[in-house]
Write an enzyme that holds these catalytic residues in place. Structure first.
Site, mmCIF file in Angstrom:
data_model
loop_
_atom_site.group_PDB
_atom_site.id
_atom_site.type_symbol
_atom_site.label_atom_id
_atom_site.label_comp_id
_atom_site.label_asym_id
_atom_site.label_seq_id
_atom_site.Cartn_x
_atom_site.Cartn_y
_atom_site.Cartn_z
ATOM 1 N N ARG A 1 1.286 -2.219 -8.301
ATOM 2 C CA ARG A 1 1.051 -3.608 -7.894
ATOM 3 C C ARG A 1 1.491 -4.554 -9.007
ATOM 4 O O ARG A 1 2.098 -5.589 -8.749
ATOM 5 C CB ARG A 1 -0.438 -3.825 -7.614
ATOM 6 C CG ARG A 1 -0.937 -3.140 -6.350
ATOM 7 C CD ARG A 1 -1.066 -4.133 -5.226
ATOM 8 N NE ARG A 1 -1.441 -3.510 -3.976
ATOM 9 C CZ ARG A 1 -2.660 -3.576 -3.421
ATOM 10 N NH1 ARG A 1 -3.625 -4.225 -4.040
ATOM 11 N NH2 ARG A 1 -2.886 -3.022 -2.263
ATOM 12 N N SER B 1 -9.434 -4.538 -10.021
ATOM 13 C CA SER B 1 -10.798 -4.781 -9.596
ATOM 14 C C SER B 1 -11.700 -4.139 -10.646
ATOM 15 O O SER B 1 -11.408 -3.058 -11.137
ATOM 16 C CB SER B 1 -11.012 -4.141 -8.226
ATOM 17 O OG SER B 1 -12.294 -4.413 -7.764
ATOM 18 N N GLU C 1 -3.926 -8.955 -5.203
ATOM 19 C CA GLU C 1 -4.931 -8.287 -6.017
ATOM 20 C C GLU C 1 -4.300 -7.131 -6.776
ATOM 21 O O GLU C 1 -3.672 -6.254 -6.179
ATOM 22 C CB GLU C 1 -6.041 -7.762 -5.088
ATOM 23 C CG GLU C 1 -7.203 -7.142 -5.810
ATOM 24 C CD GLU C 1 -8.286 -6.658 -4.841
ATOM 25 O OE1 GLU C 1 -8.321 -7.160 -3.697
ATOM 26 O OE2 GLU C 1 -9.065 -5.788 -5.229
ATOM 27 N N HIS D 1 0.827 -1.207 0.000
ATOM 28 C CA HIS D 1 0.000 0.000 0.000
ATOM 29 C C HIS D 1 0.860 1.256 0.000
ATOM 30 O O HIS D 1 1.851 1.336 0.722
ATOM 31 C CB HIS D 1 -0.877 0.050 1.256
ATOM 32 C CG HIS D 1 -2.010 -0.919 1.248
ATOM 33 N ND1 HIS D 1 -1.886 -2.200 1.715
ATOM 34 C CD2 HIS D 1 -3.287 -0.800 0.823
ATOM 35 C CE1 HIS D 1 -3.050 -2.838 1.583
ATOM 36 N NE2 HIS D 1 -3.914 -2.007 1.035
#
Length: 348
Positions: A322, A274, A271, A133
């Site tokens: 990411r 999304s 992840e 993060h």
RNA sequence: GCCCCGGUAGUGUAGUGGCCUAUCAUGGAGCCCUGUCGAGGCUCCGACGUGGAUUCAAAUUCCGCCCGGGGCGCCA
């Protein structure tokens, strides 16, 4: 070897950070002296990889008929409630830094931009202090009108990711494998497993889920898929609606409102994307906002666009860092941001 | 925000009450050696986060603060 050299500038000593030292420095020390850290070839390579990812993503989307747009980052309302918004003083009025382009790219769907994408910073005031993060990250947002189902959206994402990774492998495969020996570009047609199937696979591994996938479950699922299919990247589809209440703009499956058409894309248990179909029907959208505990009045500009002809549409948001983190198997997402911002770091 | 761990030379570390004017490596300065390319030898330089407390004595124990690392919640 150079034929000759000229000294233009002498470095002060000692260096705050060794550039060719045999001793490694902590990430924190390196980030404090990032200008020197970046002089290291292997560090610079991370940003060359990042550059190729961005270039190929743009090329793919442009070729697929998406137009690149820019939406405001100073906004009056957020897409997911107020808790993760940075507040700021906007000429005496309260304002926020955008946590996503979501509301604006949907607005464009009502404007005749049938296919858009944006690559821009997103700001999250989450108190998430982890290696995956950061408070300011780069979001690749895609939105397309007249998508009929989440499949349509996933197909675009699938093809984009596979093309990016194939190009990366062709351009920099050897360098990437020096950092991540297991790097491998997928063949295409990425695996899709439903949330329910994921739950079963996890149960089979002795991990029983109560609600949503937690961090451990995601990691375990990544390992299971790796062992079973030798695949790194996959979709998790058909999330239950009750897990997506905060995502008020998610469209639920018509003949089974218990499910959303929402999906995640995971890369080795992490992840990275999304997305899904959005709710384009005004009345239902209002209802879902209220369920999410939001005040529709604060979203006037957004809601207005649903009342004058809004096509069915869907899209996704991908975290560039990411993706790069997983491609290179970086232990910390901060490695692939030049000057990362997190809960504790505001400079350099 | 919660849980656990840690803060020693420029950098990375050893050191759990007196043996520490603190170890090793790396780095810097210098000398020597050497047909080389992150080579070798020697000399020197340079540090106990901060404020209290305990003690005859604290890098080493205790408390606060600051900073860092890992995990979790949450997510891109």
């Amino acid at each position: 070897m150079p034929a000759e050299y000229e000294i233009l500038n002498l470095a002060k000593t000692p260096l705050p950070l060794g550039v060719v030292d045999k001793v490694d420095a902590d990430l924190d020390t390196r980030l404090n002296n990032r200008f020197l850290d970046l002089r290291k070839e292997e560090i610079f390579t991370i940003f060359r990889v990042r550059n190729v990812v961005l270039r190929k993503a743009r090329a793919f989307l442009q070729d697929a008929g998406f137009e690149e747009v820019n939406t405001p980052k100073i906004v009056a309302a957020g897409a997911e409630g107020g808790s993760t918004l940075f507040t700021l003083d906007y000429f005496g009025k309260p304002a926020y830094l955008a946590q996503s382009s979501q509301l604006y790219k949907q607005t464009l769907m009502a404007s005749g931009f049938d296919r858009v994408f944006e690559i821009a910073p997103a700001f999250r005031a989450e108190e998430s202090d982890t290696v995956r993060h950061i408070a300011e990250f780069t979001s690749l947002d895609v939105e397309m009108s007249f998508a009929n189902s989440s499949e349509d959206v996933m197909n675009v994402l699938d093809a984009m990711i596979c093309q990016i990774l194939a190009s990366l492998d062709a351009e920099m495969g050897d360098e990437i494998r020096e950092m991540n020996p297991d790097f491998k570009a997928p063949e295409g047609n990425l695996r899709k497993i439903t949330f329910a199937e994921a739950k079963e696979m996890l149960a089979g591994a002795g991990k029983n889920l109560e609600g949503d996938l937690d961090t451990e479950a995601e990691k375990v699922l990544g390992q299971i898929i790796k062992e079973k299919f030798d695949e790194d990247i996959y979709f998790i589809t058909d999330f239950p609606s009750e897990l997506k209440l905060g995502t008020f703009y998610a469209r639920r499956v018509d003949d089974n409102p218990e499910l959303t058409g929402y999906f995640d894309m995971d890369y080795r248990g992490q992840e990275i994307v999304s997305g899904g179909m959005r709710e384009h029907r005004y009345d239902i959208l209002i209802k879902q906002m209220e369920e999410a505990g939001l005040d529709p009045g604060a979203f006037d500009f957004y809601l207005k666009t649903f009342q004058y002809g809004m096509p069915p549409h869907g899209g996704f948001g991908l975290g560039i860092e990411r993706l790069v983190q997983m491609i290179l198997n970086l232990s910390n997402i901060r490695e692939c941001v030049l000057f990362p911002r997190d809960m504790h770091r505001l400079e350099p």
